[in-house]
Design a protein around this motif. Structure first.
Motif, PDB file in Angstrom:
ATOM      1  N   TYR A 121       0.838  -1.203   0.000  1.00  0.00           N
ATOM      2  CA  TYR A 121       0.000   0.000   0.000  1.00  0.00           C
ATOM      3  C   TYR A 121       0.870   1.248   0.000  1.00  0.00           C
ATOM      4  CZ  TYR A 121      -3.710   3.270   1.143  1.00  0.00           C
ATOM      5  OH  TYR A 121      -4.593   4.324   1.108  1.00  0.00           O
ATOM      6  N   ARG A 122       1.919   1.237   0.816  1.00  0.00           N
ATOM      7  CA  ARG A 122       2.834   2.385   0.882  1.00  0.00           C
ATOM      8  C   ARG A 122       3.515   2.610  -0.470  1.00  0.00           C
ATOM      9  NH1 ARG A 122       8.143   3.744   1.889  1.00  0.00           N
ATOM     10  NH2 ARG A 122       8.852   1.578   1.942  1.00  0.00           N
ATOM     11  N   ARG A 123       4.011   1.523  -1.059  1.00  0.00           N
ATOM     12  CA  ARG A 123       4.714   1.609  -2.345  1.00  0.00           C
ATOM     13  C   ARG A 123       3.781   2.076  -3.464  1.00  0.00           C
ATOM     14  NH1 ARG A 123       5.561  -3.974  -4.357  1.00  0.00           N
ATOM     15  NH2 ARG A 123       3.448  -3.558  -5.086  1.00  0.00           N
ATOM     16  N   ASP A 124       2.597   1.472  -3.539  1.00  0.00           N
ATOM     17  CA  ASP A 124       1.678   1.765  -4.641  1.00  0.00           C
ATOM     18  C   ASP A 124       1.114   3.182  -4.596  1.00  0.00           C
ATOM     19  OD1 ASP A 124       2.143  -0.814  -5.419  1.00  0.00           O
ATOM     20  OD2 ASP A 124       0.203  -1.609  -4.760  1.00  0.00           O
ATOM     21  N   ASN A 125       1.143   3.795  -3.404  1.00  0.00           N
ATOM     22  CA  ASN A 125       0.574   5.135  -3.264  1.00  0.00           C
ATOM     23  C   ASN A 125       1.629   6.226  -3.057  1.00  0.00           C
ATOM     24  OD1 ASN A 125      -2.576   4.823  -3.111  1.00  0.00           O
ATOM     25  ND2 ASN A 125      -1.731   3.109  -1.944  1.00  0.00           N
ATOM     26  N   GLY A 126       2.880   5.864  -3.254  1.00  0.00           N
ATOM     27  CA  GLY A 126       3.950   6.855  -3.149  1.00  0.00           C
ATOM     28  C   GLY A 126       4.126   7.430  -1.764  1.00  0.00           C
ATOM     29  N   ILE A 127       3.821   6.624  -0.744  1.00  0.00           N
ATOM     30  CA  ILE A 127       3.926   7.069   0.653  1.00  0.00           C
ATOM     31  C   ILE A 127       5.317   6.722   1.183  1.00  0.00           C
ATOM     32  CG2 ILE A 127       3.036   6.705   2.987  1.00  0.00           C
ATOM     33  CD1 ILE A 127       0.327   5.958   1.544  1.00  0.00           C
ATOM     34  N   GLN A 128       5.941   7.668   1.866  1.00  0.00           N
ATOM     35  CA  GLN A 128       7.310   7.445   2.319  1.00  0.00           C
ATOM     36  C   GLN A 128       7.412   6.870   3.725  1.00  0.00           C
ATOM     37  OE1 GLN A 128       9.536  11.067   1.778  1.00  0.00           O
ATOM     38  NE2 GLN A 128       9.410  10.977  -0.451  1.00  0.00           N
ATOM     39  N   SER A 129       6.387   7.077   4.559  1.00  0.00           N
ATOM     40  CA  SER A 129       6.520   6.621   5.949  1.00  0.00           C
ATOM     41  C   SER A 129       5.172   6.258   6.562  1.00  0.00           C
ATOM     42  CB  SER A 129       7.194   7.706   6.799  1.00  0.00           C
ATOM     43  OG  SER A 129       6.378   8.862   6.865  1.00  0.00           O
ATOM     44  N   LEU A 130       5.238   5.559   7.697  1.00  0.00           N
ATOM     45  CA  LEU A 130       4.061   5.163   8.469  1.00  0.00           C
ATOM     46  C   LEU A 130       4.095   5.882   9.811  1.00  0.00           C
ATOM     47  CD1 LEU A 130       4.325   1.307   7.811  1.00  0.00           C
ATOM     48  CD2 LEU A 130       2.967   2.967   6.526  1.00  0.00           C
ATOM     49  N   VAL A 131       2.928   6.349  10.274  1.00  0.00           N
ATOM     50  CA  VAL A 131       2.848   7.095  11.527  1.00  0.00           C
ATOM     51  C   VAL A 131       1.818   6.436  12.439  1.00  0.00           C
ATOM     52  CG1 VAL A 131       2.334   9.334  12.588  1.00  0.00           C
ATOM     53  CG2 VAL A 131       3.473   9.242  10.353  1.00  0.00           C
ATOM     54  N   VAL A 132       2.213   6.130  13.663  1.00  0.00           N
ATOM     55  CA  VAL A 132       1.316   5.452  14.613  1.00  0.00           C
ATOM     56  C   VAL A 132       1.363   6.157  15.968  1.00  0.00           C
ATOM     57  CG1 VAL A 132       0.660   3.258  15.680  1.00  0.00           C
ATOM     58  CG2 VAL A 132       1.923   3.256  13.530  1.00  0.00           C
ATOM     59  N   GLY A 133       0.186   6.466  16.502  1.00  0.00           N
ATOM     60  CA  GLY A 133       0.095   6.977  17.863  1.00  0.00           C
ATOM     61  C   GLY A 133       0.141   5.814  18.840  1.00  0.00           C
ATOM     62  N   VAL A 134       1.021   5.898  19.835  1.00  0.00           N
ATOM     63  CA  VAL A 134       1.191   4.799  20.798  1.00  0.00           C
ATOM     64  C   VAL A 134       0.722   5.262  22.174  1.00  0.00           C
ATOM     65  CG1 VAL A 134       2.839   3.237  21.889  1.00  0.00           C
ATOM     66  CG2 VAL A 134       3.116   3.850  19.476  1.00  0.00           C
ATOM     67  N   SER A 135      -0.313   4.585  22.678  1.00  0.00           N
ATOM     68  CA  SER A 135      -0.945   4.998  23.933  1.00  0.00           C
ATOM     69  C   SER A 135      -0.399   4.288  25.158  1.00  0.00           C
ATOM     70  CB  SER A 135      -2.449   4.709  23.845  1.00  0.00           C
ATOM     71  OG  SER A 135      -2.661   3.296  23.766  1.00  0.00           O
ATOM     72  N   GLY A 136       0.248   3.147  24.953  1.00  0.00           N
ATOM     73  CA  GLY A 136       0.643   2.302  26.085  1.00  0.00           C
ATOM     74  C   GLY A 136      -0.247   1.085  26.195  1.00  0.00           C
ATOM     75  N   GLY A 137      -1.272   1.003  25.310  1.00  0.00           N
ATOM     76  CA  GLY A 137      -2.186  -0.142  25.303  1.00  0.00           C
ATOM     77  C   GLY A 137      -1.770  -1.203  24.291  1.00  0.00           C
ATOM     78  N   ILE A 138      -2.499  -2.316  24.290  1.00  0.00           N
ATOM     79  CA  ILE A 138      -2.133  -3.469  23.446  1.00  0.00           C
ATOM     80  C   ILE A 138      -2.365  -3.190  21.963  1.00  0.00           C
ATOM     81  CG2 ILE A 138      -4.396  -4.584  23.747  1.00  0.00           C
ATOM     82  CD1 ILE A 138      -0.977  -6.369  23.440  1.00  0.00           C
ATOM     83  N   ASP A 139      -3.448  -2.493  21.605  1.00  0.00           N
ATOM     84  CA  ASP A 139      -3.768  -2.265  20.191  1.00  0.00           C
ATOM     85  C   ASP A 139      -2.659  -1.491  19.477  1.00  0.00           C
ATOM     86  OD1 ASP A 139      -6.157  -3.560  20.615  1.00  0.00           O
ATOM     87  OD2 ASP A 139      -7.320  -1.729  20.869  1.00  0.00           O
ATOM     88  N   SER A 140      -2.267  -0.364  20.059  1.00  0.00           N
ATOM     89  CA  SER A 140      -1.229   0.445  19.413  1.00  0.00           C
ATOM     90  C   SER A 140       0.132  -0.244  19.485  1.00  0.00           C
ATOM     91  CB  SER A 140      -1.159   1.843  20.038  1.00  0.00           C
ATOM     92  OG  SER A 140      -0.819   1.789  21.409  1.00  0.00           O
ATOM     93  N   ALA A 141       0.355  -1.083  20.499  1.00  0.00           N
ATOM     94  CA  ALA A 141       1.618  -1.829  20.588  1.00  0.00           C
ATOM     95  C   ALA A 141       1.727  -2.825  19.431  1.00  0.00           C
ATOM     96  CB  ALA A 141       1.707  -2.559  21.926  1.00  0.00           C
ATOM     97  N   VAL A 142       0.625  -3.523  19.134  1.00  0.00           N
ATOM     98  CA  VAL A 142       0.621  -4.499  18.038  1.00  0.00           C
ATOM     99  C   VAL A 142       0.796  -3.798  16.693  1.00  0.00           C
ATOM    100  CG1 VAL A 142      -0.801  -6.173  16.771  1.00  0.00           C
ATOM    101  CG2 VAL A 142      -0.731  -6.237  19.274  1.00  0.00           C
ATOM    102  N   VAL A 143       0.016  -2.732  16.462  1.00  0.00           N
ATOM    103  CA  VAL A 143       0.066  -2.041  15.168  1.00  0.00           C
ATOM    104  C   VAL A 143       1.439  -1.416  14.933  1.00  0.00           C
ATOM    105  CG1 VAL A 143      -0.885  -0.127  13.815  1.00  0.00           C
ATOM    106  CG2 VAL A 143      -2.416  -1.632  15.085  1.00  0.00           C
ATOM    107  N   SER A 144       2.005  -0.777  15.949  1.00  0.00           N
ATOM    108  CA  SER A 144       3.317  -0.142  15.777  1.00  0.00           C
ATOM    109  C   SER A 144       4.398  -1.190  15.512  1.00  0.00           C
ATOM    110  CB  SER A 144       3.677   0.700  17.000  1.00  0.00           C
ATOM    111  OG  SER A 144       3.643  -0.064  18.188  1.00  0.00           O
ATOM    112  N   THR A 145       4.278  -2.360  16.132  1.00  0.00           N
ATOM    113  CA  THR A 145       5.245  -3.434  15.888  1.00  0.00           C
ATOM    114  C   THR A 145       5.126  -3.959  14.465  1.00  0.00           C
ATOM    115  OG1 THR A 145       5.200  -4.064  18.233  1.00  0.00           O
ATOM    116  CG2 THR A 145       6.079  -5.690  16.685  1.00  0.00           C
ATOM    117  N   LEU A 146       3.898  -4.146  13.983  1.00  0.00           N
ATOM    118  CA  LEU A 146       3.689  -4.583  12.596  1.00  0.00           C
ATOM    119  C   LEU A 146       4.271  -3.566  11.617  1.00  0.00           C
ATOM    120  CD1 LEU A 146       0.032  -5.964  12.797  1.00  0.00           C
ATOM    121  CD2 LEU A 146       2.095  -7.304  12.289  1.00  0.00           C
ATOM    122  N   CYS A 147       4.066  -2.285  11.896  1.00  0.00           N
ATOM    123  CA  CYS A 147       4.633  -1.239  11.023  1.00  0.00           C
ATOM    124  C   CYS A 147       6.160  -1.322  11.026  1.00  0.00           C
ATOM    125  CB  CYS A 147       4.179   0.138  11.486  1.00  0.00           C
ATOM    126  SG  CYS A 147       2.435   0.493  11.155  1.00  0.00           S
ATOM    127  N   ALA A 148       6.741  -1.519  12.190  1.00  0.00           N
ATOM    128  CA  ALA A 148       8.198  -1.627  12.293  1.00  0.00           C
ATOM    129  C   ALA A 148       8.710  -2.815  11.486  1.00  0.00           C
ATOM    130  CB  ALA A 148       8.611  -1.760  13.755  1.00  0.00           C
TER     131      ALA A 148
END
Length: 201
Positions: free
Chosen positions: A69-96
C-alpha cells in the motif's frame, strides 16, 4: 530455494508440510530450522507447529500488505500513535516489521504517569530494535488546557475525552504530512465489528 527443498522439510508431518507449501510467502531457513528443532525435541507437536505457522503467516500477510500500500501510493513513511495499550503496541510493531520508515508517537495529555511510561518504554524498545523506527514525543497537555479554559462554561467529561482524541489526531496528521506519511489506525475487531466504529487516533 523453496521451502520443500530444505532437508528438514521431509521430517515434518504431512499436515505441517501442506501449511508450509501453501504459506510459502516469506519463511526463512532460520524459521524452518527453529520449527524443526521444536518438533524433533518434542517441544511442539504437529498441531502446535501449525498454529505457530499460521500466526507467522498472518503477520507476514499484514506487513506485506502495508508495504504494498505504501509503495503503490507513493507514501514514504508510516505514523502510529502509541498509547501504552495493546492495540497500538501491536500495530506499531507490525509497522516496524515492514522495514518502512515508521514514526511512533507518544502524546500525553494530563496522562497518568504509569500509562505514559508504558508508551515511552514500548517506543524506545522499538526504536532500539528497528533502525527504521523513529520515536517522537509531543506533550499536548498545555494545548488541551487552553481548550479547557476556553470552554470552562461547557464542562463535560465525555466531550473533553473526545477533545483529547481529536488533538492527537491533529498531531498525527501534522507529523504524517510533514514526513509524506500515512496515519495507521489502531482499531480492533471488537470496535470494528462489535461497537461499529473505532477511533483511529
Amino acid at each position: 530455494m523453496r521451502i520443500a527443498q530444505y532437508k528438514a522439510f521431509d521430517e515434518f508431518p504431512k499436515e505441517v508440510q501442506d501449511v508450509l507449501n501453501y504459506a510459502d510467502i516469506g519463511f526463512t531457513t532460520k524459521d524452518i530450522l527453529y520449527l524443526h528443532n521444536l518438533y524433533i525435541t518434542g517441544k511442539a507437536d504437529k498441531n502446535e507447529l501449525i498454529k505457530l505457522l499460521k500466526q507467522k503467516e498472518s503477520w507476514l500477510l499484514m506487513t506485506s500488505g502495508l508495504k504494498m500500500y505504501r509503495r503503490d501510493n507513493g507514501i514514504q513513511s508510516l505514523v502510529v500513535g502509541v498509547s501504552g495499550g495493546i492495540d497500538s503496541a501491536v500495530v506499531s510493531t507490525l509497522c516496524a516489521l515492514t522495514g518502512s520508515p515508521t514514526h511512533v508517537v507518544s502524546m500525553p495529555i494530563k496522562q497518568k504517569m504509569g500509562q505514559h511510561a508504558l508508551s515511552i518504554e514500548h517506543c524506545d524498545k522499538l526504536s532500539e530494535r528497528f533502525n527504521n523506527v523513529h520515536h517522537i514525543t509531543k506533550d499536548l497537555t498545555k494545548i488541551f488546557e487552553t481548550f479547557e479554559d476556553k470552554f470552562d462554561d461547557m464542562n463535560n467529561d465525555l466531550a473533553f475525552a473526545n477533545t483529547r482524541a481529536r488533538l492527537r489526531m491533529t498531531a498525527l496528521y501534522q507529523i504524517a504530512q510533514f514526513n509524506n506519511g500515512i496515519v495507521v489506525g489502531t482499531g480492533n475487531k471488537v470496535e470494528d465489528f462489535g461497537v461499529g466504529f473505532f477511533t483511529k487516533y
